[in-house]
Structures are given as structure tokens and as C-alpha cells.
Design a protein around this motif. Structure first.
Motif, short mmCIF file in Angstrom:
data_model
loop_
_atom_site.label_atom_id
_atom_site.label_comp_id
_atom_site.label_asym_id
_atom_site.label_seq_id
_atom_site.Cartn_x
_atom_site.Cartn_y
_atom_site.Cartn_z
N PRO A 321 47.28 60.92 95.81
CA PRO A 321 47.00 59.72 96.63
C PRO A 321 46.43 58.55 95.84
N THR A 322 45.70 58.81 94.75
CA THR A 322 45.15 57.72 93.95
C THR A 322 46.20 57.07 93.05
N GLY A 323 47.31 57.79 92.82
CA GLY A 323 48.33 57.31 91.88
C GLY A 323 48.03 57.65 90.45
N ASN A 324 46.94 58.37 90.18
CA ASN A 324 46.57 58.68 88.79
C ASN A 324 47.51 59.68 88.14
N TYR A 325 48.11 60.53 88.92
CA TYR A 325 49.05 61.51 88.38
C TYR A 325 49.96 62.00 89.49
N ALA A 326 50.94 62.81 89.12
CA ALA A 326 51.82 63.46 90.09
C ALA A 326 52.09 64.87 89.61
N TYR A 327 52.38 65.76 90.56
CA TYR A 327 52.80 67.11 90.21
C TYR A 327 54.31 67.21 90.31
N LEU A 328 54.90 67.91 89.36
CA LEU A 328 56.33 68.18 89.34
C LEU A 328 56.52 69.67 89.55
N ARG A 338 52.31 68.50 85.32
CA ARG A 338 51.58 67.28 85.72
C ARG A 338 52.04 66.12 84.85
N THR A 339 52.29 64.99 85.48
CA THR A 339 52.60 63.78 84.74
C THR A 339 51.53 62.75 85.05
N ASP A 340 50.85 62.25 84.03
CA ASP A 340 49.79 61.26 84.22
C ASP A 340 50.38 59.85 84.25
N TYR A 341 49.69 58.97 84.95
CA TYR A 341 50.20 57.60 85.12
C TYR A 341 49.54 56.67 84.12
N ASP A 342 50.38 55.92 83.42
CA ASP A 342 49.91 54.89 82.49
C ASP A 342 49.81 53.58 83.27
N PHE A 348 54.90 56.68 84.87
CA PHE A 348 54.45 58.04 84.62
C PHE A 348 54.90 58.48 83.24
N THR A 349 54.11 59.38 82.65
CA THR A 349 54.32 59.77 81.26
C THR A 349 54.85 61.21 81.15
N THR A 350 55.14 61.62 79.93
CA THR A 350 55.71 62.95 79.68
C THR A 350 54.83 64.04 80.29
N PRO A 351 55.41 64.93 81.09
CA PRO A 351 54.60 65.94 81.79
C PRO A 351 54.20 67.11 80.89
N TYR A 352 53.21 67.86 81.38
CA TYR A 352 52.75 69.06 80.69
C TYR A 352 52.43 70.12 81.74
N THR A 353 52.49 71.38 81.34
CA THR A 353 52.30 72.49 82.28
C THR A 353 50.85 72.54 82.76
N ILE A 354 50.70 72.67 84.08
CA ILE A 354 49.36 72.76 84.67
C ILE A 354 49.08 74.16 85.21
#
Length: 502
Positions: A321-328, A338-342, A348-354
């Protein structure tokens, strides 16, 4: 929703029940005269000296201590909170029973029954009992057909709308105040659940069909509330296998979602999509290519946001909801990234396993890659009051399809199971307690209703929509009915009470 409070209560109840059982077993042996339980003596009073636990939920065990309970369960009646409890065993000085549903009246009473079922002796505990409401799974709407050939899909009120085939993705109309829930069917139709629709018989709630021109619609989303050029318009994607065919379209609210606007150029195999909740750009994933693209509404251009580790994988996207990241949610590779937002680059940036282990399916609750998933699909962020003031105040609930359950991902990366038994051998169809009774069969779609404080689950192979909500007690039902009779209306609370009790 106070998820942590729920689990604390549930664990406490289970622990209390286990201790109660041990105490009950030992109590029959601590006095030689009470081995096997003494028979009821009509010349002595029935006494309740204590009971444990002092607070419990429907279905929990409760042990009473005292004297002269007798040794015949069929001659003992226990009333907990104004409701008749099921008596499991009695041994003269101790009694074991099960807490009934909606036991809210505070009192605990024991009656010894005569040959005709009349009370010949009774006792009431001095301590008060506190009933703790549970979260339960129920069937919300849709008919569960035992015989597949009987299946019918039709428009209609909540009590007569047939079943739902291939439920895929839930999406609230953001301007409906949680009164309109859309869901795609992994086909050409989109269904609409209208909670506010008034039916001819005075009830509320109707399910209708919106037919698209596409053979397969997957995920859907809406333009951001901060996007002044759009009125939170609808977006959905056409999942096809043609490299030269467009896939993403916007439908304007002003035209009742009929006027169509193409977003970008050709795209093949679009599974997931999302809109950044603050800056408003649109993202979509491509199955065969294994990448995620960014579309800019202002320039009507699209660019590659990032490439995924695997191609040939359905990737479903849910922004925080904040837009700081998204889950894939990576369905075929069994993990969540997880992809973090720049914020500077607005991308959104290159994702990594959460959590989960890529390409290693299974069922394990745990932290990070120690947890195992089996085809996660749709999820939703829900604010947890226990996290107030922390950097991230949301838990993420998601459908773990082939484990037949709904699970929770915390901000720290811990996976727990919320509803359903878990693992791929425990599918089925059953309502009741979240973990000990409820069964799902390949749940895929999930939505949280902030207005009614409950979840809706698109239960795939059962072809119905399930509901996860806190139980409604008899007192609340009565209060709702009294309010309804005073106003002359069928209130939402009254409807919720009836549906929850089902």
C-alpha cells in the motif's frame, strides 16, 4: 485485523485444553475413593470449586472441579455461557466437556438429571467464564455441487447464483467502499459481486456477469487515485500466445467500463499486472519471456523494468500500500520474490527471494528460504495493529494453491498457515475452525474486506467463494435484528450475522 492476538489466543486455548486434559486424567486418580468416579449421592450437594480455562472459544475443552458430579455422563448437563455443552467424561470430582458456540452469558452450571431428564440437583460456579470469538471458515456464496454434471453458472442473488468455475483473481472497485468485488474467471467473463444491490425479496447482494471480447482474462487492476488524468479506471490483461497481439487495455469508468483504451504495444502471455499506488505507472509480467514491463500513462510508452530469474513462469504481482515494494508470486517455481521501488527513478527494481525455495515445492512453515510453498497465487496486504509505529505495518496473506491453504508472510519473512490444513494431501470441502476443520481445494483468489473485516477466498475446485471471518454470536444476531425492526431495514450487520452463522 488482530492476527497476532488471534494466534496468541488460539495457542493459549490449545495449551489450556492440553493441561485440562492432563488434570482431568490425574484428578480421577488422586484419591483412592474416587478411582473410576463415585456415583452421584442425592444426600450430598453438587459443588463446583473451579474450572479451567477461564476463557475459551467454541470447540475448546473445559474441565470442571468440585464434588458429587457422579460417574454417568448421560445424567449430567453442563451449561456454559447459557449454552448446552457436550459432556465427554465425568469422575465424581471432575468433569470434562466442550465449549459450545456463542457461549456468551458468563455462567457455568452443572445439573444432575433424573430418569426423566429433569434436574434433581445443580450448582453454579462462582467464577465467570469469558467466551472468546473465533475466526471461522464458511461458504459465502455459490453452490457446491457434489456431482460435477449438475454444475450451473448463472447470475442471481447470493442465495441463487450457481457455482463459479475457474475463479482466478479478485479485485475491489476502489470507489465502491468495498461494495463491489470483481473477479476474473481465467476465461472471457468477469463476474461482479454487488453487496449493495437490493433484490425483489428485500435481501441484498447480487452476482452478475461482464463479458469481455477476449478468450482469457487474467489479472485486473485500477488506475491510482493520485492519477488526475483517470478516474480510477479499470485495467485488465488479455493472456494470449501471439507475439504480434496487444494485451493490456484500460476501460473508463465514465463509460461504465465499456470504452477501451490500448496500453502500449504487443505483449504475449501476460499473467500478472499492477499499478503503483502512488506514482501510478502500470506494470505487467510476461510468461514466456520471463520479464516485467513498465508502462507510462503520460508518455504512452513502455520499457523493460527488470528480467525475472526464470522464464515460462506465471508471475503475479501485488504492490505494498505504501508503494515501497511489491511481492511477485512465482507460481510454477514455488516462491515469493520482492521488488523494491526506486522513488528517484520511479521504477521497481530487480527482485530477490523473500520466502520459499525456487523450484523446490513443499509445505513447511518457517522463515525465509526455510519455508516451502506449492504454487502461490494471489495475496493481499492487511494492516496488523500489533505493528503500529513500525516501518512496515502490514502482513501479507496469500493463497498457496496446491497446499490447499491460506498462509501469512510477515514483514520479517516468516511464513505461517492461517486457514486450511496445509500440504497437498489435505484438500477437500469443509467449513469450521481455521486449522482443525476447514478444508479448501486449490484456492487461488483472495480479497480482504476492510468494511466487514473478513476475507473472501476463491476456492478453485470447489467452485464456490469461501469466507473467513470472526464468528457472530447469538447476542449480536439479536441486536442486529432488533435494530433492523426498529429502522424497518435489513441492515448489513444482520446480513453478515446470517451469513457467518451459515
Amino acid at each position: 485485523m488482530r492476527r497476532r492476538t488471534y494466534w496468541k489466543s488460539a495457542c493459549g486455548s490449545l495449551l489450556g485444553a492440553a493441561l485440562s486434559l492432563v488434570a482431568f486424567c490425574l484428578s480421577g486418580c488422586k484419591d483412592d475413593e474416587d478411582v473410576g468416579g463415585a456415583a452421584f449421592d442425592p444426600n450430598r450437594p453438587v459443588v463446583i470449586t473451579d474450572f479451567t480455562p477461564k476463557e475459551a472459544s467454541y470447540g475448546n475443552d473445559l474441565v470442571l472441579y468440585g464434588d458429587n458430579f457422579g460417574n454417568d455422563p448421560s445424567k449430567v448437563k453442563v451449561t456454559i455461557g447459557g449454552k448446552n455443552a457436550r459432556v465427554i467424561g465425568v469422575k465424581g470430582k471432575s468433569l470434562y466437556c466442550v465449549v459450545p458456540q456463542s457461549a456468551t452469558k458468563k455462567t457455568v452450571q452443572v445439573d444432575i438429571l433424573g430418569d426423566n431428564g429433569e434436574s434433581i440437583a445443580s450448582a453454579t460456579a462462582e467464577s465467570e467464564f469469558t467466551y472468546v470469538k473465533k475466526w471461522l471458515v464458511s461458504t459465502f456464496i455459490g453452490t457446491h455441487y457434489e456431482v460435477s454434471s449438475d454444475f450451473v453458472e448463472k447470475d442471481g442473488p447470493f442465495n441463487d447464483c450457481g457455482g463459479f468455475n475457474n475463479i482466478f483473481w479478485f479485485s475491489w472497485d476502489p470507489k465502491s467502499n468495498f461494495d463491489k468485488l470483481y473477479f476474473t474467471m481465467d476465461g472471457k467473463n468477469i463476474r461482479v459481486i454487488d453487496f449493495a444491490h437490493e433484490n425483489a425479496d428485500g435481501t441484498k447482494g447480487y452476482v452478475s456477469t461482464m463479458t469481455t471480447r477476449f478468450s482469457r482474462v487474467t489479472a485486473m487492476t485500477w488506475t491510482a487515485p493520485t492519477d488526475a488524468a483517470h478516474d480510477q479506471d479499470m485495467i485488465y490483461s488479455y493472456n494470449h500466445a501471439n507475439d504480434n497481439l496487444e494485451a493490456n487495455y484500460l476501460y473508463t469508468r465514465s463509460s461504465d467500463f465499456k470504452d477501451e483504451v490500448l496500453l502500449g504495444r504487443a505483449a504475449r502471455g501476460v499473467n500478472g499486472n499492477m499499478v503503483h499506488p502512488v506514482n501510478g505507472e502500470f506494470y505487467y509480467s510476461r510468461y514466456r519471456a520471463g520479464d516485467v514491463w513498465r508502462y507510462d500513462f503520460e508518455t504512452n510508452t513502455q520499457e523493460l523494468a527488470f528480467t525475472l530469474p526464470y522464464s515460462g513462469v506465471a508471475t503475479y504481482m501485488v504492490p505494498h500500500p505504501t508503494g515501497n515494494y511489491a511481492y511477485l508470486l512465482q507460481q510454477e517455481t514455488y516462491y515469493i520474490a520482492r521488488t523494491d521501488y526506486d522513488w528517484a527513478k520511479q521504477c521497481f527494481t530487480t527482485p530477490y527471494t523473500i520466502c520459499g525455495q525456487p523450484r523446490d515445492w513443499g509445505y513447511v512453515d518457517g522463515v525465509g528460504t526455510r519455508a516451502k510453498l506449492n504454487r502461490p497465487i494471489q495475496g493481499v496486504f492487511v494492516k496488523n495493529p500489533d505493528y503500529a509505529g513500525q516501518e512496515d505495518e502490514y502482513d501479507f496473506y496469500f493463497c498457496d494453491k496446491n497446499n490447499h491453504c491460506v498462509r501469512i508472510l510477515t514483514p520479517s519473512g516468516r511464513i505461517t498457515t492461517f486457514a486450511g490444513r496445509g500440504n497437498n494431501s489435505t484438500s477437500g470441502y469443509n467449513d469450521g475452525d481455521l486449522r482443525s476443520q476447514a478444508l479448501f481445494s486449490e484456492p487461488r483468489a483472495l480479497a480482504y474486506d476492510e468494511k466487514r473485516n473478513c476475507f473472501y477466498v476463491g476456492d478453485g475446485l470447489n467452485k464456490v467463494i469461501r469466507k473467513i471471518a470472526q464468528e457472530v454470536t447469538d447476542d449480536e444476531v439479536q441486536a442486529a435484528e432488533e435494530e433492523s425492526s426498529e429502522t424497518g431495514d435489513t441492515t448489513e450487520q444482520g446480513e453478515e450475522s446470517e451469513q457467518t452463522e451459515e
